[in-house]
Every structure is written in C-alpha cells, then in structure tokens.
Design an enzyme around this catalytic site. Structure first.
Site, PDB file in Angstrom:
ATOM      1  N   ALA A 178      46.611  41.850  37.066  1.00 51.53           N
ATOM      2  CA  ALA A 178      45.624  42.611  37.855  1.00 51.53           C
ATOM      3  C   ALA A 178      44.995  43.755  37.066  1.00 51.53           C
ATOM      4  CB  ALA A 178      46.283  43.139  39.126  1.00 51.53           C
ATOM      5  N   VAL A 197      54.367  37.366  33.200  1.00 48.66           N
ATOM      6  CA  VAL A 197      54.742  36.181  33.987  1.00 48.66           C
ATOM      7  C   VAL A 197      55.334  35.056  33.132  1.00 48.66           C
ATOM      8  CG1 VAL A 197      53.027  36.708  35.769  1.00 48.66           C
ATOM      9  CG2 VAL A 197      52.460  35.077  33.958  1.00 48.66           C
ATOM     10  N   SER A 256      41.882  26.125  39.348  1.00 49.48           N
ATOM     11  CA  SER A 256      40.573  25.929  38.723  1.00 49.48           C
ATOM     12  C   SER A 256      40.075  24.521  39.017  1.00 49.48           C
ATOM     13  CB  SER A 256      40.716  26.104  37.210  1.00 49.48           C
ATOM     14  OG  SER A 256      39.559  25.633  36.549  1.00 49.48           O
ATOM     15  N   TYR A 300      45.022  23.797  29.446  1.00 51.21           N
ATOM     16  CA  TYR A 300      44.592  24.504  30.658  1.00 51.21           C
ATOM     17  C   TYR A 300      44.505  23.546  31.840  1.00 51.21           C
ATOM     18  CZ  TYR A 300      41.744  27.712  33.519  1.00 51.21           C
ATOM     19  OH  TYR A 300      41.270  28.533  34.524  1.00 51.21           O
TER      20      TYR A 300
HETATM   21  P1  NAP Z   1      40.917  37.142  32.312  1.00 56.09           P
HETATM   22  O1  NAP Z   1      39.730  38.015  32.470  1.00 56.09           O
HETATM   23  O2  NAP Z   1      41.175  36.514  31.002  1.00 56.09           O
HETATM   24  O3  NAP Z   1      42.218  37.965  32.800  1.00 56.09           O
HETATM   25  C1  NAP Z   1      43.451  37.321  32.736  1.00 56.09           C
HETATM   26  C2  NAP Z   1      44.506  38.276  33.252  1.00 56.09           C
HETATM   27  O4  NAP Z   1      45.780  37.588  33.141  1.00 56.09           O
HETATM   28  C3  NAP Z   1      44.625  39.558  32.427  1.00 56.09           C
HETATM   29  O5  NAP Z   1      44.963  40.636  33.264  1.00 56.09           O
HETATM   30  C4  NAP Z   1      45.778  39.238  31.480  1.00 56.09           C
HETATM   31  O6  NAP Z   1      46.480  40.381  31.018  1.00 56.09           O
HETATM   32  C5  NAP Z   1      46.655  38.447  32.428  1.00 56.09           C
HETATM   33  N1  NAP Z   1      47.702  37.709  31.721  1.00 56.09           N
HETATM   34  C6  NAP Z   1      47.590  36.799  30.738  1.00 56.09           C
HETATM   35  N2  NAP Z   1      48.815  36.402  30.338  1.00 56.09           N
HETATM   36  C7  NAP Z   1      49.714  37.083  31.090  1.00 56.09           C
HETATM   37  C8  NAP Z   1      51.119  37.133  31.154  1.00 56.09           C
HETATM   38  N3  NAP Z   1      51.889  36.391  30.338  1.00 56.09           N
HETATM   39  N4  NAP Z   1      51.709  37.947  32.059  1.00 56.09           N
HETATM   40  C9  NAP Z   1      50.953  38.717  32.888  1.00 56.09           C
HETATM   41  N5  NAP Z   1      49.602  38.735  32.852  1.00 56.09           N
HETATM   42  C10 NAP Z   1      48.999  37.927  31.961  1.00 56.09           C
HETATM   43  O7  NAP Z   1      40.864  35.929  33.376  1.00 56.09           O
HETATM   44  P2  NAP Z   1      40.077  35.792  34.767  1.00 56.09           P
HETATM   45  O8  NAP Z   1      38.810  35.122  34.498  1.00 56.09           O
HETATM   46  O9  NAP Z   1      40.130  37.066  35.504  1.00 56.09           O
HETATM   47  O10 NAP Z   1      41.005  34.679  35.473  1.00 56.09           O
HETATM   48  C11 NAP Z   1      41.941  34.993  36.507  1.00 56.09           C
HETATM   49  C12 NAP Z   1      42.482  33.672  37.053  1.00 56.09           C
HETATM   50  O11 NAP Z   1      41.388  32.881  37.535  1.00 56.09           O
HETATM   51  C13 NAP Z   1      43.188  32.826  36.002  1.00 56.09           C
HETATM   52  O12 NAP Z   1      44.321  32.195  36.570  1.00 56.09           O
HETATM   53  C14 NAP Z   1      42.144  31.774  35.627  1.00 56.09           C
HETATM   54  O13 NAP Z   1      42.720  30.596  35.144  1.00 56.09           O
HETATM   55  C15 NAP Z   1      41.431  31.587  36.942  1.00 56.09           C
HETATM   56  N6  NAP Z   1      40.079  31.063  36.788  1.00 56.09           N
HETATM   57  C16 NAP Z   1      39.105  31.793  36.164  1.00 56.09           C
HETATM   58  C17 NAP Z   1      37.823  31.250  36.043  1.00 56.09           C
HETATM   59  C18 NAP Z   1      36.691  32.008  35.382  1.00 56.09           C
HETATM   60  O14 NAP Z   1      35.584  31.458  35.297  1.00 56.09           O
HETATM   61  N7  NAP Z   1      36.885  33.235  34.935  1.00 56.09           N
HETATM   62  C19 NAP Z   1      37.547  29.978  36.559  1.00 56.09           C
HETATM   63  C20 NAP Z   1      38.549  29.262  37.190  1.00 56.09           C
HETATM   64  C21 NAP Z   1      39.816  29.828  37.306  1.00 56.09           C
HETATM   65  P3  NAP Z   1      46.191  41.053  29.541  1.00 56.09           P
HETATM   66  O15 NAP Z   1      45.034  41.981  29.734  1.00 56.09           O
HETATM   67  O16 NAP Z   1      47.475  41.733  29.224  1.00 56.09           O
HETATM   68  O17 NAP Z   1      45.863  39.915  28.617  1.00 56.09           O
END
Ligand code: NAP
Length: 239
Positions: A12, A62, A147, A162
């Site tokens: 978050a 996580v 996703s 993924y």
């Molecule tokens: P993002 O901007 O890359 O942010 C990812 C978040 O996950 C960051 O806070 C990151 O923390 C955290 N994270 C990664 N590895 C972790 C770990 N081992 N433990 C705890 N936190 C961790 O991604 P987003 O676009 O917001 O995506 C959020 C969710 O939506 C994901 O599950 C993604 O697969 C899904 N999603 C996104 C899209 C899209 O278009 N953006 C589309 C479909 C689904 P750090 O800052 O420490 O790296």
C-alpha cells in the site's frame, strides 16, 4: 456499520494499493498500510496524514512467511481485529508490453517461483492467517488483486510468470471461497484494468482511482454481496 472496521492493504505504499488505502481511510475505516520497506510505508502514511487521515503502518513483505506472521500479529495486538484484507502487493518481472518477454519457452523458472511467492503464496498465507479470525468474528472481506492476464478464457503468450501467478490466484479465490462456504466472509478477485502506475506504465488508460474502484466495492460489500467471483468495473468477468 456497527463498529469501526479495520482493513489491511498489502503493497500500500504506492500505486493502486495506496489509492485503495487512502479511499478506505476516507470511509472512516482504520487502514493499515502494509509495506515491505517501512520508510516507504511511513512516507505514504505521511501523505495520507496531510489530508487528515490516520493510517497505521506495518512492515510486511508478502514473500516472507515470517514477515507475514509478524505483521498480522502486530495488527491484532494494536487494533484487535482485521475485517478487510486487500491482497494488492504484486510484481511483474516481465516488462515488455508486446508480450514477447517472459515467453513460456524461455522464462526462468526462478522468475516463475519468485512471482508465485509474491502474487500467489503471499495471499494464501495471509488468508490462512486472517480468514479463520474473520469466520470467528462473523465478518470478513478479502479482495485479491488479480488481472485479465490471468484469465484462462483470454489467455495469450508472454508474461508467463505473471499470467500463471494470477491464474493461480483466481483459482485460490474460488477454492478459499468454497472452503469458507456461505456466511459473512466474502472472498473475491478483481481486475483493475490497465492502470497508470509503476507496473502499468505511463501509457496505461486508467487512473489509480479507476483501478481502485472495484476493490473498494468488494472491500465494503454488503452482507448479501457475492463471494468467489471475479470482477472488473463492479461486474463479473470470465475466469
Ligand atoms: P506497482 O505500482 O508496481 O506497486 C506494487 C506494490 O506492491 C508496491 O507497493 C510494492 O512495494 C509492492 N510489493 C511488491 N513486492 C512486494 C512484497 N514482496 N511484499 C510487499 N509488497 C510488495 O503495482 P500496481 O500497478 O499498483 O499493482 C497493484 C496490483 O494490481 C498488483 O497485484 C498488480 O498485479 C495488479 N494489477 C495491476 C495492473 C496495472 O495496470 N497497473 C493491471 C492488472 C492488475 P515496493 O514499493 O516496496 O516495491
């Protein structure tokens, strides 16, 4: 809502997770920012505090069983309950939007394994730690950020690690919902669409607010809401 709800949102500190945390807090829900880097979690909390919100920060990686156990215990110690779990943290190691990266024929098994640890096993461990407490308290909402790339009905090539992790997260959503059964603990998966974040990139078509909307709806479902479903834009989509 009879009592003040408590929500834990993983990953978050930025992106869609931060927006979900911000909007849950705006609803008066006590919101816990799970962040693997505490300083980044605190920076996100500070931004929320500047608009009068009062989030709590826990250190939560996580991919690490110990970190999950510690963060969950810390949250129960501090707040006494967790009503809403948003499994948002996720990684996409294969970045090319053309889908040429992460071909099933070349993807490194270690990348698949690590992606599963974060995107699938993390949510599994968190549900195992929290859902029994939700059952005991007679209320729970679990939202798994999946996703469209995990949809078997629309499966393409590339981004293998993924895609597999999100297809498995979808299956986990259904098995967990079936194992929990009828009652007031509801476990759902959703797709946020293509969202402008570090993961989605600048060319994405949706804002974080648009991406967070269905997650917020599922996090605050009424007692007659669905469980074991997969949604985008608040509507069911194919698995
Ligand atoms: P993002 O901007 O890359 O942010 C990812 C978040 O996950 C960051 O806070 C990151 O923390 C955290 N994270 C990664 N590895 C972790 C770990 N081992 N433990 C705890 N936190 C961790 O991604 P987003 O676009 O917001 O995506 C959020 C969710 O939506 C994901 O599950 C993604 O697969 C899904 N999603 C996104 C899209 C899209 O278009 N953006 C589309 C479909 C689904 P750090 O800052 O420490 O790296």
């Amino acid at each position: 809502m009879a009592e003040t709800r408590v929500a834990l949102v993983t990953g978050a500190n930025r992106g869609i997770g931060l927006e979900i945390a911000r909007q849950l807090a705006r609803l008066g829900i006590i919101t816990v920012i799970g962040a693997r880097d505490r300083a980044k979690g605190e920076a996100a909390a500070e931004a929320m505090r500047s608009e009068g919100l009062e989030p709590v920060v826990v250190t939560l990686d996580v991919a690490e069983a110990h970190s999950i156990a510690t963060a969950v215990a810390e949250t129960y110690d501090l707040l006494g309950r967790i009503d809403i779990l948003v499994n948002n943290a996720g990684i996409l190691l294969e970045r090319s939007s053309q889908g040429t990266e992460g071909s099933a024929l070349t993807v490194a098994a270690d990348d698949v394994r690590h992606t599963f640890e974060v995107n699938t096993i993390g949510p599994l461990r968190l549900m195992q730690a929290i859902v029994p407490e939700m059952q005991a308290q007679g209320y729970g909402r679990v939202v798994n950020l999946s996703s469209g790339m995990g949809q078997l009905s629309d499966m393409g090539g590339g981004h293998t690690a993924y895609r597999l992790s999100k297809t498995a997260l979808n299956a986990l959503t259904r098995t967990a919902a079936a194992d929990v059964g009828a009652g007031n603990v509801k476990i759902n998966a959703m797709c946020p669409g293509w969202v402008k974040t570090d993961m989605g990139g600048p060319g994405a078509t949706r804002t974080v607010a648009e991406g967070a909307d269905t997650a917020l709806w599922l996090a605050t479902l009424g007692d007659d809401g669905p469980s074991g479903g997969f949604f985008r834009d608040r509507k069911p989509i194919a698995w």
